[in-house]
Design a protein around this motif. Sequence first.
Motif, PDB file in Angstrom:
ATOM      1  N   THR A 144     -21.538 -20.008 -42.275  1.00  0.00           N
ATOM      2  CA  THR A 144     -22.153 -19.582 -43.533  1.00  0.00           C
ATOM      3  C   THR A 144     -21.618 -18.232 -43.984  1.00  0.00           C
ATOM      4  OG1 THR A 144     -23.996 -18.500 -42.402  1.00  0.00           O
ATOM      5  CG2 THR A 144     -24.264 -20.842 -42.965  1.00  0.00           C
ATOM      6  N   ASN A 145     -20.615 -17.699 -43.266  1.00  0.00           N
ATOM      7  CA  ASN A 145     -19.992 -16.411 -43.606  1.00  0.00           C
ATOM      8  C   ASN A 145     -21.007 -15.274 -43.685  1.00  0.00           C
ATOM      9  OD1 ASN A 145     -17.144 -17.199 -44.005  1.00  0.00           O
ATOM     10  ND2 ASN A 145     -17.968 -18.438 -45.678  1.00  0.00           N
ATOM     11  N   GLY A 146     -22.078 -15.402 -42.906  1.00  0.00           N
ATOM     12  CA  GLY A 146     -23.081 -14.354 -42.876  1.00  0.00           C
ATOM     13  C   GLY A 146     -23.966 -14.285 -44.100  1.00  0.00           C
ATOM     14  N   LEU A 147     -23.897 -15.288 -44.975  1.00  0.00           N
ATOM     15  CA  LEU A 147     -24.734 -15.287 -46.178  1.00  0.00           C
ATOM     16  C   LEU A 147     -26.193 -15.535 -45.815  1.00  0.00           C
ATOM     17  CD1 LEU A 147     -22.507 -17.421 -48.607  1.00  0.00           C
ATOM     18  CD2 LEU A 147     -22.801 -14.935 -48.580  1.00  0.00           C
ATOM     19  N   THR A 148     -27.082 -14.852 -46.508  1.00  0.00           N
ATOM     20  CA  THR A 148     -28.514 -15.065 -46.328  1.00  0.00           C
ATOM     21  C   THR A 148     -28.965 -16.213 -47.224  1.00  0.00           C
ATOM     22  OG1 THR A 148     -28.874 -12.726 -45.815  1.00  0.00           O
ATOM     23  CG2 THR A 148     -30.790 -14.020 -46.514  1.00  0.00           C
ATOM     24  N   TYR A 149     -29.706 -17.157 -46.649  1.00  0.00           N
ATOM     25  CA  TYR A 149     -30.144 -18.325 -47.423  1.00  0.00           C
ATOM     26  C   TYR A 149     -31.490 -18.817 -46.901  1.00  0.00           C
ATOM     27  CZ  TYR A 149     -28.605 -21.065 -43.359  1.00  0.00           C
ATOM     28  OH  TYR A 149     -28.445 -21.569 -42.092  1.00  0.00           O
ATOM     29  N   THR A 285     -29.294 -16.300 -41.686  1.00  0.00           N
ATOM     30  CA  THR A 285     -27.843 -16.263 -41.863  1.00  0.00           C
ATOM     31  C   THR A 285     -27.165 -17.217 -40.876  1.00  0.00           C
ATOM     32  OG1 THR A 285     -27.614 -14.402 -40.319  1.00  0.00           O
ATOM     33  CG2 THR A 285     -27.866 -13.869 -42.662  1.00  0.00           C
ATOM     34  N   ASP A 286     -27.953 -18.075 -40.215  1.00  0.00           N
ATOM     35  CA  ASP A 286     -27.435 -18.961 -39.175  1.00  0.00           C
ATOM     36  C   ASP A 286     -26.315 -19.857 -39.691  1.00  0.00           C
ATOM     37  OD1 ASP A 286     -29.258 -18.030 -37.320  1.00  0.00           O
ATOM     38  OD2 ASP A 286     -30.678 -19.670 -37.643  1.00  0.00           O
ATOM     39  N   ASP A 287     -25.310 -20.093 -38.838  1.00  0.00           N
ATOM     40  CA  ASP A 287     -24.367 -21.160 -39.106  1.00  0.00           C
ATOM     41  C   ASP A 287     -25.100 -22.494 -38.978  1.00  0.00           C
ATOM     42  OD1 ASP A 287     -22.359 -19.304 -39.445  1.00  0.00           O
ATOM     43  OD2 ASP A 287     -21.587 -19.502 -37.405  1.00  0.00           O
TER      44      ASP A 287
END
Length: 313
Positions: A144-149, A285-287
Motif C-alpha cells: 500500500t506504499n504506506g498510504l493510510t486507508y 497502513t497495512d499491506d
Amino acid sequence: MSTDCTNQGTSGSFSLYLRVCCVIDNLGRSFIIKGNGINRYIFCPSVLPKPCQSVRSCKDLNSTVNGNYNIYPDGVTPVEVYCDMNGINCDGEGGWTRVGYFNMTESGATCPAGLIQKNYTNIDHLLCGRLANSSTCISTTFSTNGLTYNKVCGQVRGYQSFRARAFLNFQNDIENFTIDGVSITHGSNPRKHIWAYVGSYSEARTDTQACPCSTGYSGGLDLNATFVGSHYYCESGADAGVGFSVLFATDPLWDGQQCDDQESTCCPANSKMPWFYRSLDTQTTDDIELRVCSSRTGATHHTPLDIFELYIK
C-alpha cells in the motif's frame, strides 16, 4: 499561455495545469482545454511539475478522470499508480488508489509473485493459483506504499476446478482459514479479514459443502458468529450433469451470473459482484495479502483466478 500554470488554488486543490500535467502519459505534450467559451493552451514539461509532490494519494487529486498518475506517498518519491476518480464499482465517489492488479486475459500477463501459473486445456489463457499437493493456502502481498486507508474495494474472478467444498472444514481462526476459495486480509499476528470469495460443491447443494447464503442451507455454520460475518461471496461453477474432473470454464465464480437453483439467493440483484466494498473499523497502513486456499492439500481442489483488482482509500 492563458492558464494559471503555477497556482495550486485554494484548499490544496490542483489548478487545471497541474491536473493535466501531473498525469504521467501527458508529459511532453500540449493540450487545448475548452470550457465556458474559453480555450486554454497547456504544454506539459517532460518532467513532473514540482507541486505534484503534495499529492500523497489519489484522494488528493482534484480530477474526475481515471488514469495513471504520479503520487508521492512520502512527500518525496514518486510512485506511478492507477487512480479511479469516480468509484462507480466502490462507494460511488472518487479518490481510489489501485494497489493490486492482474488480468490473465491480457496479452503478456503473468501471475504475481507467490501464485503459480496454471494451464487448462479448456480455457484460452493461463490462470493463477496453487500448486498440486501444496499447502492449503498460497499467497501474494500487495504493497500500500504506506498510504493510510480505511476503505477497501476490489474484484476477483475465478473458476472451479474439480470439487469445491465451501466452508466444510472451517475454523473460526483467520490464521487457519481453510476454505475453497480466496481470502483477502490485512496486517499480521493476527491477520484481519477483509473479504472472502468462496467456491461451493454445486448450485443445488444445501449441506456442509454448500454456500451458507443458499436457500435451505442446512450446514449449520453461522458466519455472523465468526470473523467472516457477511463479508464474503460464495458461488459454484459446477454445471449440472458434468463430471467433477474438469475446470468449469463456462461459469466463472463470483461474477454474479448463472446463480441457479438453491444458489440464487447468493447473487442478489443489489450485489456489486464481482466487486466488493468494505469500510474498516479503523484506519491502517497495512499491506494487503491475497491467499488462494483449499480445504485439502490434494491436487484436485482448486479455485484458480484470472482477474484481480484492488483499491484503497
